[in-house]
Design an enzyme around this catalytic site. Sequence first.
Site, PDB file in Angstrom:
ATOM      1  N   ASP A   1       0.824  -1.222   0.000  1.00  0.00           N
ATOM      2  CA  ASP A   1       0.000   0.000   0.000  1.00  0.00           C
ATOM      3  C   ASP A   1       0.857   1.270   0.000  1.00  0.00           C
ATOM      4  OD1 ASP A   1       1.099  -0.072   2.494  1.00  0.00           O
ATOM      5  OD2 ASP A   1      -0.798  -0.117   3.591  1.00  0.00           O
TER       6      ASP A   1
ATOM      7  N   GLU B   1       3.150   2.227   2.074  1.00  0.00           N
ATOM      8  CA  GLU B   1       3.697   2.713   3.354  1.00  0.00           C
ATOM      9  C   GLU B   1       5.136   2.215   3.499  1.00  0.00           C
ATOM     10  OE1 GLU B   1       1.179   1.562   6.570  1.00  0.00           O
ATOM     11  OE2 GLU B   1      -0.499   2.786   5.861  1.00  0.00           O
TER      12      GLU B   1
ATOM     13  N   ARG C   1      13.558  25.870  -2.812  1.00  0.00           N
ATOM     14  CA  ARG C   1      13.261  26.913  -3.807  1.00  0.00           C
ATOM     15  C   ARG C   1      11.929  27.606  -3.537  1.00  0.00           C
ATOM     16  NH1 ARG C   1      14.470  23.492  -9.141  1.00  0.00           N
ATOM     17  NH2 ARG C   1      13.900  21.831  -7.701  1.00  0.00           N
TER      18      ARG C   1
ATOM     19  N   ASP D   1      21.069  32.712 -14.303  1.00  0.00           N
ATOM     20  CA  ASP D   1      20.053  33.604 -13.726  1.00  0.00           C
ATOM     21  C   ASP D   1      20.655  34.348 -12.545  1.00  0.00           C
ATOM     22  OD1 ASP D   1      20.065  31.811 -11.564  1.00  0.00           O
ATOM     23  OD2 ASP D   1      18.343  30.715 -12.329  1.00  0.00           O
TER      24      ASP D   1
ATOM     25  N   LYS E   1      16.913  35.713 -16.002  1.00  0.00           N
ATOM     26  CA  LYS E   1      15.944  34.679 -16.375  1.00  0.00           C
ATOM     27  C   LYS E   1      14.544  35.072 -15.918  1.00  0.00           C
ATOM     28  CE  LYS E   1      15.653  30.632 -13.943  1.00  0.00           C
ATOM     29  NZ  LYS E   1      16.164  29.340 -13.475  1.00  0.00           N
TER      30      LYS E   1
ATOM     31  N   ARG F   1      10.974  33.058 -15.337  1.00  0.00           N
ATOM     32  CA  ARG F   1      10.360  31.736 -15.382  1.00  0.00           C
ATOM     33  C   ARG F   1       8.855  31.908 -15.446  1.00  0.00           C
ATOM     34  NH1 ARG F   1      11.560  26.596 -14.650  1.00  0.00           N
ATOM     35  NH2 ARG F   1      13.682  26.829 -13.865  1.00  0.00           N
TER      36      ARG F   1
ATOM     37  N   ASP G   1      25.650  26.329 -12.478  1.00  0.00           N
ATOM     38  CA  ASP G   1      24.431  26.560 -11.688  1.00  0.00           C
ATOM     39  C   ASP G   1      24.388  25.538 -10.557  1.00  0.00           C
ATOM     40  OD1 ASP G   1      22.092  27.797 -10.973  1.00  0.00           O
ATOM     41  OD2 ASP G   1      20.948  27.184 -12.731  1.00  0.00           O
TER      42      ASP G   1
ATOM     43  N   THR H   1      14.669  20.394 -14.948  1.00  0.00           N
ATOM     44  CA  THR H   1      14.149  20.050 -16.289  1.00  0.00           C
ATOM     45  C   THR H   1      15.200  20.306 -17.356  1.00  0.00           C
ATOM     46  OG1 THR H   1      13.354  22.281 -16.798  1.00  0.00           O
ATOM     47  CG2 THR H   1      11.841  20.824 -15.584  1.00  0.00           C
TER      48      THR H   1
HETATM   49  C1  R5P Z   1      16.784  28.076  -9.691  1.00  0.00           C
HETATM   50  O1  R5P Z   1      16.949  29.256  -9.505  1.00  0.00           O
HETATM   51  C2  R5P Z   1      17.931  27.126  -9.798  1.00  0.00           C
HETATM   52  O2  R5P Z   1      19.142  27.738  -9.500  1.00  0.00           O
HETATM   53  C3  R5P Z   1      18.009  26.476 -11.170  1.00  0.00           C
HETATM   54  O3  R5P Z   1      18.381  27.456 -12.124  1.00  0.00           O
HETATM   55  C4  R5P Z   1      16.701  25.868 -11.574  1.00  0.00           C
HETATM   56  O4  R5P Z   1      16.188  25.106 -10.526  1.00  0.00           O
HETATM   57  C5  R5P Z   1      16.860  25.020 -12.809  1.00  0.00           C
HETATM   58  O5  R5P Z   1      15.647  24.453 -13.129  1.00  0.00           O
HETATM   59  P1  R5P Z   1      15.390  23.842 -14.550  1.00  0.00           P
HETATM   60  O6  R5P Z   1      16.519  22.919 -14.883  1.00  0.00           O
HETATM   61  O7  R5P Z   1      14.078  23.099 -14.387  1.00  0.00           O
HETATM   62  O8  R5P Z   1      15.258  24.967 -15.528  1.00  0.00           O
END
Ligand code: R5P
Length: 289
Positions: A34, A36, A93, A167, A190, A192, A217, A222
């Site tokens: 289930d 758990e 985040r 970013d 950036k 989003r 980064d 994604t």
């Molecule tokens: C957000 O500010 C983080 O530093 C990354 O830039 C972000 O999480 C990247 O996310 P993704 O690969 O989905 O664009």
Amino acid sequence: MIVISCSHGKHLGRQVAKKLGARHSELFVNKFPDDELLVRFNIDVKNQSVALVQSFYGNVSDCIIETILAASTAKELGAKKVMLVAPYFPYLRQDKRFHPGESVSQDIIAGLFDRYFDLICIVDPHLHRKSSLNQVFRIKSAKLSANSLIADYIKKKIKNPIIIGPDSESYKWARSVADSIGAESRILEKKRYSSYHVEVQLNKKIDLKNKNAVIVDDIVSTGHTIIEAAKLLRKLGAKNISCVCVHGIFAKGALEKLRKNKINVISTNTIPNPVAGIDVSGVIIKSLI
Ligand code: R5P
């Protein structure tokens, strides 16, 4: 001290224990039909300082429940201190209510760990609106960084690098890495719109001639942030584009997308993945000595 690898900490737990000269054990975790979870210690934790190693990727909710069950059980069984080593710690985040009615997940999740742990060590936590982990957790905390390892990697492997932060938040990684190897750097801007829709732009001139662009980064999830940054850099004349990140989450086929876009990707091993070539175990042990 006993180092105990939780289900998503096995890739680092054993190495950490070895480097510390500490005993190591794996937490037994069973998932019932289930869904758990049940956890069981395979070692006596009574009167011991216990370091649970868990990275929070994949089924993050299960990782959280497993870790909380383990910490609470360790205390109940008489452990004198329970620490969490989180190579990657999630939910940082969402540090504010971006839209009315949303949860401020960072506070809620941090509050949960505050209840069960004495110390939390996190590699490159994503801190944006808060400048230190003391503003996130009430328990003692240690903020570790892979920046020097990333800098060493770029210095050894990439000639004439120009470091790009995709970013405004990435300057903590990109600029610090650039400064330590004496490379030029630029931070992009950036916007989003959703998980899969981001736009990046550059508000300052950049000369990419004879340079290898290296996007640095903390998190690649994604991959869209990196892909959009790479598209912009290509328009501006970049030939070779690499990305070096701390936490390679690579959700939903991100690594394949990055490869299709001809971006060489490398990450640390805070999260196990096929390009996890930079080992953070040495950074982790410093917080436990
Ligand atoms: C957000 O500010 C983080 O530093 C990354 O830039 C972000 O999480 C990247 O996310 P993704 O690969 O989905 O664009």
